[in-house]
Design a protein around this motif. Structure first.
Motif, short mmCIF file in Angstrom:
data_model
loop_
_atom_site.label_atom_id
_atom_site.label_comp_id
_atom_site.label_asym_id
_atom_site.label_seq_id
_atom_site.Cartn_x
_atom_site.Cartn_y
_atom_site.Cartn_z
N GLY A 6 -18.25 38.12 -7.42
CA GLY A 6 -17.15 37.16 -7.40
C GLY A 6 -16.56 36.84 -8.76
O GLY A 6 -15.33 36.81 -8.90
N VAL A 9 -14.33 39.74 -9.67
CA VAL A 9 -13.18 39.80 -8.76
C VAL A 9 -12.16 38.74 -9.17
O VAL A 9 -10.96 39.01 -9.27
N ASN A 10 -12.63 37.53 -9.43
CA ASN A 10 -11.74 36.45 -9.84
C ASN A 10 -11.11 36.73 -11.20
O ASN A 10 -9.92 36.45 -11.41
N TRP A 12 -10.26 39.50 -12.54
CA TRP A 12 -9.18 40.48 -12.44
C TRP A 12 -8.06 40.01 -11.51
O TRP A 12 -7.07 40.72 -11.31
N PHE A 14 -8.21 39.18 -8.12
CA PHE A 14 -8.24 39.57 -6.72
C PHE A 14 -8.92 38.54 -5.84
O PHE A 14 -8.95 38.68 -4.64
N GLY A 15 -9.47 37.50 -6.42
CA GLY A 15 -10.16 36.46 -5.67
C GLY A 15 -9.25 35.30 -5.37
O GLY A 15 -8.03 35.36 -5.58
N THR A 36 -23.44 38.18 -12.64
CA THR A 36 -23.44 38.98 -11.42
C THR A 36 -24.71 39.83 -11.35
O THR A 36 -25.42 39.98 -12.33
N THR A 65 -16.87 39.15 2.61
CA THR A 65 -16.54 40.55 2.86
C THR A 65 -17.36 41.16 3.99
O THR A 65 -16.95 42.16 4.57
#
Length: 95
Positions: A6, A9-10, A12, A14-15, A36, A65
């Motif tokens: 997460g 993802v955040n 970049w 995308f979260g 992570t 997901t």
């Protein structure tokens, strides 16, 4: 599949945060990576119950997901059963 990515993802965008206006620096990426990893998550079995134990307090665990993957797999099976061989399934809509 790593349910702890997460922070990356955040980072970049995308979260759910969707905030980056520039490419993250290597220092930002390294800091997110430090938060992570499945190696920081342990399944504990006690009294016929299972618990997840984090080795770092701010480990971000996101299971969303799993449901999206299940739904996409199910829809793909239905398409194949109906003889449809060219399709695209998207179940992760953001509002």
């Amino acid at each position: 599949m790593d349910i702890t990515v997460g922070p990356l993802v955040n980072l970049w965008g995308f979260g759910p945060d969707k905030q980056p206006v520039s490419t993250p620096t290597q220092a930002q990426i390294d800091a997110a990576k430090a938060r992570t990893g499945l190696d920081k998550l342990t399944v504990i079995n006690r009294a016929d119950r299972q618990y997840l134990q984090k080795s770092i307090p701010d480990l971000y665990v996101d299971l969303s997901t799993v449901g999206e993957g299940y739904a996409a797999d199910h829809l793909a099976r239905l398409m194949t059963e109906e003889g449809i061989s060219r399709y695209l399934v998207s179940v992760g809509a953001r509002w």
